[in-house]
Scaffold this active site. Structure first.
Site, mmCIF file in Angstrom:
data_model
loop_
_atom_site.group_PDB
_atom_site.id
_atom_site.type_symbol
_atom_site.label_atom_id
_atom_site.label_comp_id
_atom_site.label_asym_id
_atom_site.label_seq_id
_atom_site.Cartn_x
_atom_site.Cartn_y
_atom_site.Cartn_z
ATOM 1 N N VAL A 15 0.835 -1.210 0.000
ATOM 2 C CA VAL A 15 0.000 0.000 0.000
ATOM 3 C C VAL A 15 0.873 1.266 0.000
ATOM 4 O O VAL A 15 0.626 2.212 -0.762
ATOM 5 C CB VAL A 15 -0.957 0.003 1.221
ATOM 6 C CG1 VAL A 15 -1.888 1.208 1.155
ATOM 7 C CG2 VAL A 15 -1.766 -1.284 1.269
ATOM 8 N N LYS A 107 -7.095 -1.146 10.206
ATOM 9 C CA LYS A 107 -8.397 -1.491 10.800
ATOM 10 C C LYS A 107 -8.253 -2.078 12.192
ATOM 11 O O LYS A 107 -9.072 -1.849 13.066
ATOM 12 C CB LYS A 107 -9.154 -2.452 9.882
ATOM 13 C CG LYS A 107 -8.463 -3.758 9.617
ATOM 14 C CD LYS A 107 -8.399 -4.104 8.149
ATOM 15 C CE LYS A 107 -7.319 -3.317 7.456
ATOM 16 N NZ LYS A 107 -7.054 -3.696 6.098
ATOM 17 N N GLU A 131 -10.264 5.706 5.257
ATOM 18 C CA GLU A 131 -11.011 5.080 4.147
ATOM 19 C C GLU A 131 -10.423 3.726 3.739
ATOM 20 O O GLU A 131 -11.156 2.768 3.448
ATOM 21 C CB GLU A 131 -11.020 6.022 2.939
ATOM 22 C CG GLU A 131 -11.851 5.551 1.775
ATOM 23 C CD GLU A 131 -13.333 5.497 2.118
ATOM 24 O OE1 GLU A 131 -13.840 4.380 2.313
ATOM 25 O OE2 GLU A 131 -13.990 6.550 2.181
ATOM 26 N N ILE A 138 -13.045 0.583 -2.101
ATOM 27 C CA ILE A 138 -14.448 1.026 -2.112
ATOM 28 C C ILE A 138 -14.595 2.225 -1.166
ATOM 29 O O ILE A 138 -14.253 2.112 0.012
ATOM 30 C CB ILE A 138 -15.396 -0.099 -1.647
ATOM 31 C CG1 ILE A 138 -15.239 -1.350 -2.520
ATOM 32 C CG2 ILE A 138 -16.840 0.381 -1.645
ATOM 33 C CD1 ILE A 138 -16.097 -2.530 -2.077
ATOM 34 N N GLY A 189 -0.482 -16.166 -2.106
ATOM 35 C CA GLY A 189 -0.143 -14.981 -1.302
ATOM 36 C C GLY A 189 -1.362 -14.173 -0.889
ATOM 37 O O GLY A 189 -1.258 -12.995 -0.553
ATOM 38 N N LYS A 207 -13.400 -4.425 10.367
ATOM 39 C CA LYS A 207 -13.991 -3.475 9.412
ATOM 40 C C LYS A 207 -15.455 -3.191 9.767
ATOM 41 O O LYS A 207 -15.900 -2.046 9.754
ATOM 42 C CB LYS A 207 -13.875 -4.035 7.984
ATOM 43 C CG LYS A 207 -12.424 -4.193 7.531
ATOM 44 C CD LYS A 207 -12.320 -5.040 6.264
ATOM 45 C CE LYS A 207 -10.871 -5.251 5.859
ATOM 46 N NZ LYS A 207 -10.696 -6.276 4.835
ATOM 47 N N GLY A 304 -5.119 -4.831 -2.259
ATOM 48 C CA GLY A 304 -4.208 -4.660 -3.395
ATOM 49 C C GLY A 304 -3.632 -3.255 -3.459
ATOM 50 O O GLY A 304 -4.173 -2.313 -2.872
HETATM 51 N N1 HSE Z 1 -6.829 -9.688 3.909
HETATM 52 C C1 HSE Z 1 -7.862 -8.766 3.547
HETATM 53 C C2 HSE Z 1 -8.744 -9.413 2.503
HETATM 54 C C3 HSE Z 1 -7.368 -7.457 3.041
HETATM 55 O O1 HSE Z 1 -8.487 -10.531 2.084
HETATM 56 O O2 HSE Z 1 -9.720 -8.802 2.127
HETATM 57 C C4 HSE Z 1 -6.865 -6.585 4.146
HETATM 58 O O3 HSE Z 1 -7.857 -6.275 5.052
#
Ligand code: HSE
Length: 428
Positions: A15, A107, A131, A138, A189, A207, A304
């Site tokens: 990120v 989070k 966000e 999103i 991964g 979340k 991602g």
């Molecule tokens: N590991 C999470 C997912 C992404 O697979 O959506 C990071 O919160």
């Protein structure tokens, strides 16, 4: 205003590097949109020598994220290290203590310490924006906090862990059992360093607790989220659910009921034809329901480099534009402690059990359900190669208490072999 907004970025993983790349690629666009240049003063990460896919030579390097967060040439501390405690929290607190704004994708930290961090921020005149912490690219925090600000929110729900959705949809398409697909996801991964965060529903629960705080004006209450992961979902249930017109999803639901705030993150059946039912692979979907707006559905990449960095940039640009908002949509002191609803709202359930293939077995099960006040909506019995027959029942709406009562009643009949499976059907 042409004073640049100066960033200190801690964490140069997927990120962090994504954010650096956007700032380098879109410098003019960002300046035009926010009215001022957005620049990086300094960065920090665990290893300086690691080969990274972005040029960092123009930025000061700090080994200590706290030092980075408190630098005089940093206006906004961008926390992309992760982890609820430790360096991420130390540096976030250090930034807030000196009145710097914070943008974070963390989070876990906010699920555990959101209330105290929000209070610190407000006491210092700083903002925390997050966000990227919920559903990756999103813009759901913005939608809920701003776009739906005129609504009383009825319910927020969604698929917020792409890895779990990948595993469940891949099980269905390949016919492979959970263990094999889990291994596949690991090789690709997709799993967090601690896979329980994903498959145990914890990451998605973090979340959900953040969205619930915004939606219902309550203090973040992650400990009150009823959590159940996907580890016990069998390929049989995925196939049988499909046969009855459902998909199994790791679904988060938050709603305010007469009994208090209900927050659940657990496997649920949803109609295969619903937007949630049609969500395949690693994608996320968040559904929000407001009294005025009705239902809103947002769908997109939940993780991602590009998607998550896109969300981080939206927060940075808001700060650059001078837009300031309370962390959870209203002042932290006005967020009420969440009274957790212990029992969940009534729902239909999917039941699967192996019944002994002998006269009266089905009648006994029907009697137990009837005595528990549970009405059968649909029932299906499959061919029985052995001495037992798989039976599927979809009930009408019932409470979890009644269902638990019926499940213990099944045991006493001595016609049910093994543990029956019971999965809630969410009306979406
Ligand atoms: N590991 C999470 C997912 C992404 O697979 O959506 C990071 O919160």
């Amino acid at each position: 205003m042409t004073t640049p907004l100066r960033l200190g970025i801690a964490g140069l993983g997927t990120v962090g590097i994504g954010v650096v790349k956007i700032i380098q690629a879109h410098a003019d666009l960002l300046t035009e949109r926010s009215g001022r240049p957005v620049v990086i003063s300094a960065v920090s990460a665990r290893s300086r020598s690691k080969d990274r896919s972005a040029d960092l030579s123009g930025y000061a390097w700090e080994t200590d994220p706290v030092a980075l967060a408190t630098r005089d040439d940093v206006d906004v501390f961008v926390e992309l290290m992760g982890g609820a405690d430790g360096p991420a929290k130390d540096a976030t607190e250090a930034a807030l203590d000196v009145g710097k704004d914070v943008v974070t994708a963390n989070k876990a930290m906010l699920a555990h310490y959101g209330q105290e961090l929000a209070q610190t921020a407000e006491a210092q005149g700083a903002v925390i924006r997050f966000e990227a912490a919920v559903a990756g690219g999103i813009p759901v925090v913005k939608a809920l906090t701003e776009g739906l600000a005129g609504n009383e929110i009825r319910r927020v729900m969604g698929v917020m862990n792409g890895t779990c959705n990948y595993i469940l949809t891949r099980m269905e398409s390949s016919g492979l059992p959970y263990e094999d697909v889990f291994e596949e996801a690991k090789q690709l991964g997709y799993l967090e360093a601690d896979p329980t965060l994903d498959v145990g529903g914890i990451d998605a629960g973090h979340k959900l607790s953040l969205l619930a705080s915004i939606a219902f004006g309550t203090q973040v209450a992650f400990d009150a989220v009823e959590l159940e992961g996907i580890q016990r979902i069998s390929i049989e249930d995925i196939h049988h659910a499909a046969d009855m017109g459902f998909k199994i999803k790791l679904l988060g639901v938050a709603q305010m009921t007469g009994r208090g705030l209900e927050q659940r993150m657990s496997p649920c059946l949803v109609p295969a034809t619903s937007p949630l039912g049609q969500l395949d692979g690693g994608t996320n979907m968040v559904v929000m329901e407001g009294d005025a707006v009705g239902q809103i559905v947002l769908r997109g990449a939940g993780a991602g480099e590009g998607p998550t960095a896109s969300a981080v940039m939206a927060d940075i640009l808001d700060i650059a534009r001078g837009y300031r908002i309370s962390t959870f949509g209203k002042p932290a002191a006005r967020l009420t402690p969440a009274k957790a609803a212990k029992a969940t709202a009534p729902a239909p359930y999917y039941l699967r059990m192996e019944l002994q293939d002998k006269p009266g077995a089905l009648a006994k099960i029907a009697t137990v359900l009837g005595e528990a006040g549970i009405s059968i909506d649909r029932m299906r019995q499959y061919g029985h190669a052995r001495e037992s027959a798989p039976v599927l029942i979809v009930t009408h709406k019932t409470t979890r208490d009644s269902l638990d009562h019926a499940l213990s009643g099944f045991a006493a009949t001595q016609v049910v072999m093994g543990e029956p499976v019971a999965i809630r059907i969410e009306e979406v």
